[in-house]
Design an enzyme around this catalytic site. Structure first.
Site, PDB file in Angstrom:
ATOM      1  N   GLU A  68     -12.919  11.377   0.004  1.00  0.00           N
ATOM      2  CA  GLU A  68     -11.721  10.572  -0.420  1.00  0.00           C
ATOM      3  C   GLU A  68     -10.495  11.354  -0.440  1.00  0.00           C
ATOM      4  O   GLU A  68     -10.245  12.282  -1.289  1.00  0.00           O
ATOM      5  CB  GLU A  68     -12.069   9.922  -1.603  1.00  0.00           C
ATOM      6  CG  GLU A  68     -13.310   8.965  -1.764  1.00  0.00           C
ATOM      7  CD  GLU A  68     -13.131   7.712  -1.147  1.00  0.00           C
ATOM      8  OE1 GLU A  68     -11.996   7.349  -0.775  1.00  0.00           O
ATOM      9  OE2 GLU A  68     -14.273   6.861  -0.593  1.00  0.00           O
TER      10      GLU A  68
ATOM     11  N   HIS B 139     -12.389   9.235   4.096  1.00  0.00           N
ATOM     12  CA  HIS B 139     -11.840   7.935   3.617  1.00  0.00           C
ATOM     13  C   HIS B 139     -10.554   8.417   2.971  1.00  0.00           C
ATOM     14  O   HIS B 139     -10.191   9.423   2.734  1.00  0.00           O
ATOM     15  CB  HIS B 139     -12.728   7.375   2.512  1.00  0.00           C
ATOM     16  CG  HIS B 139     -13.847   6.733   3.315  1.00  0.00           C
ATOM     17  ND1 HIS B 139     -14.152   5.185   3.288  1.00  0.00           N
ATOM     18  CD2 HIS B 139     -15.138   7.164   3.500  1.00  0.00           C
ATOM     19  CE1 HIS B 139     -15.165   5.029   4.016  1.00  0.00           C
ATOM     20  NE2 HIS B 139     -15.978   6.219   4.195  1.00  0.00           N
TER      21      HIS B 139
ATOM     22  N   HIS C 296     -13.146   1.865   6.893  1.00  0.00           N
ATOM     23  CA  HIS C 296     -12.162   0.798   6.640  1.00  0.00           C
ATOM     24  C   HIS C 296     -10.825   1.045   7.362  1.00  0.00           C
ATOM     25  O   HIS C 296     -10.148   2.160   7.381  1.00  0.00           O
ATOM     26  CB  HIS C 296     -11.835   0.910   5.162  1.00  0.00           C
ATOM     27  CG  HIS C 296     -13.166   0.986   4.328  1.00  0.00           C
ATOM     28  ND1 HIS C 296     -13.625   1.645   3.229  1.00  0.00           N
ATOM     29  CD2 HIS C 296     -14.000  -0.242   4.252  1.00  0.00           C
ATOM     30  CE1 HIS C 296     -14.632   1.214   2.813  1.00  0.00           C
ATOM     31  NE2 HIS C 296     -14.980   0.139   3.181  1.00  0.00           N
TER      32      HIS C 296
ATOM     33  N   GLU D 200      -7.560   2.830   6.394  1.00  0.00           N
ATOM     34  CA  GLU D 200      -7.385   4.305   5.779  1.00  0.00           C
ATOM     35  C   GLU D 200      -7.179   5.024   6.963  1.00  0.00           C
ATOM     36  O   GLU D 200      -8.041   5.588   7.531  1.00  0.00           O
ATOM     37  CB  GLU D 200      -8.879   4.468   5.158  1.00  0.00           C
ATOM     38  CG  GLU D 200      -9.299   3.557   3.956  1.00  0.00           C
ATOM     39  CD  GLU D 200     -10.475   3.749   3.377  1.00  0.00           C
ATOM     40  OE1 GLU D 200     -11.446   4.458   3.823  1.00  0.00           O
ATOM     41  OE2 GLU D 200     -10.990   3.206   2.377  1.00  0.00           O
TER      42      GLU D 200
END
Length: 322
Positions: free
Chosen positions: A210, A147, A53, A56
């Site tokens: 994450e 991420h 993405h 990010e």
């Protein structure tokens, strides 16, 4: 090769596309694709990816620092590594994706999307992983996909692991804890993520890490991820990581909230954090005459997003494991 990120963001191909550095050989395989091979034989292969993405950016900056340490000789390499910056065009534009979410496309699912730069990139990344894993004889295969989350979280750093038929290896889960992950989320069904693809097709031990919240380039406070950076450095150089950490909490996915039409309503405001708890019977979402409620005593939400495109996931509901 000390400008991999800059070349990738500018869409520029380097004049020299392969060479030798301190203890390893490198090859530029295309924009956002760099292969590193130690001079000494190794039986471990690692996919290290970020930027699936484009908004990010913290993990991309972390990888850039790791590459600088490797190419300067201050960090030793003991794995075959494929470094992947997933969506270069979205990274350059500072947006999540240009057309469609690539992390729903892997495992051939890109064929179900309208053709775009993302579908072509998903196909390219699938082929890159196939070539990388088939060209070696690695006994150990890992994939760490870095991420950041759109929302804040009750757990600043957490991991999401794909559905897997075989038990997870304890040393892999232990490393995730040593990397500072406060929670691990275990999927129970297949999906179109990059990590599910590498796990299902190549048997890799895969996890999406994450790390904090999505911010533009140069606005990230990377010090809050020092423990993760240090664990990655230790992993690459073959050094044992610390065992003095609290084991991550464990959750499993019990349901998915999907938006099917413009009538969809998710009853969580913009301030709802990842891992917010909801009691049994709580109304979570409605769409026409369909109501989504909490069915377990307590469930925790992950990735709530009411504005996803129709047919996509608007959130996951989790159950805490003992």
């Amino acid at each position: 090769m000390d400008n991999f990120l800059a070349l990738t963001l500018s869409g520029t191909t380097p004049r020299v596309t392969q060479g030798k550095s301190a203890g390893f050989r490198w090859r530029w395989l295309g924009h956002g694709l760099l292969e590193l091979t130690p001079d000494a034989p190794v039986d471990r292969a690692l996919i290290l990816s970020a930027g699936i993405h484009g908004n990010e950016t913290a993990p991309v900056e972390m990888l850039d620092k790791l590459l600088s340490a490797l190419f300067s000789g201050s960090l030793t390499l003991t794995w075959r590594v494929l470094v992947v910056l997933g969506n270069p065009q979205a990274l350059a534009a500072g947006i999540r994706y240009c057309h469609s979410d690539m992390n729903r496309m892997f495992g051939g699912r890109w064929q179900s999307f309208a053709e775009s730069d993302e579908t072509r990139r998903a196909r390219e990344l699938e082929l890159s992983l196939e070539t990388f894993f088939s060209s070696g004889h690695a006994r150990v295969r890992w994939h760490l996909d870095l991420h950041t989350a759109i929302r804040g979280s009750h757990h600043l750093r957490f991991g999401v692991l794909p559905q897997r038929d075989r038990p997870w290896e304890t040393d892999f889960l232990a490393w995730l804890g040593a990397a500072g992950l406060e929670a691990l989320v275990f999927h129970q069904a297949p999906g179109g993520t990059f990590t599910h693809f590498s796990s299902e097709h190549f048997g890799a031990l895969s996890c999406a890490l994450e790390l904090g919240k999505a911010l533009p380039f140069r606005q990230n406070d990377l010090t809050q991820f020092n423990v993760t950076s240090q664990a990655l450095s230790a992993l690459l150089s073959g050094v044992e990581t610390s065992t003095s950490f609290s084991p991550p909490l464990r959750y499993r996915v019990v349901s998915q909230i999907t938006r099917h039409s413009d009538k969809f309503a998710l009853y969580m405001d913009a301030q709802t954090l990842n891992f917010t708890a909801f009691a049994k019977g709580t109304l979570l979402a409605e769409e026409g005459d369909k109501r989504v409620t909490v069915t377990h005593d307590v469930e925790y939400v992950l990735f709530p997003n009411p504005s996803v495109a129709c047919g996509l996931r608007a959130g996951l509901m989790l159950e805490r494991l003992p």
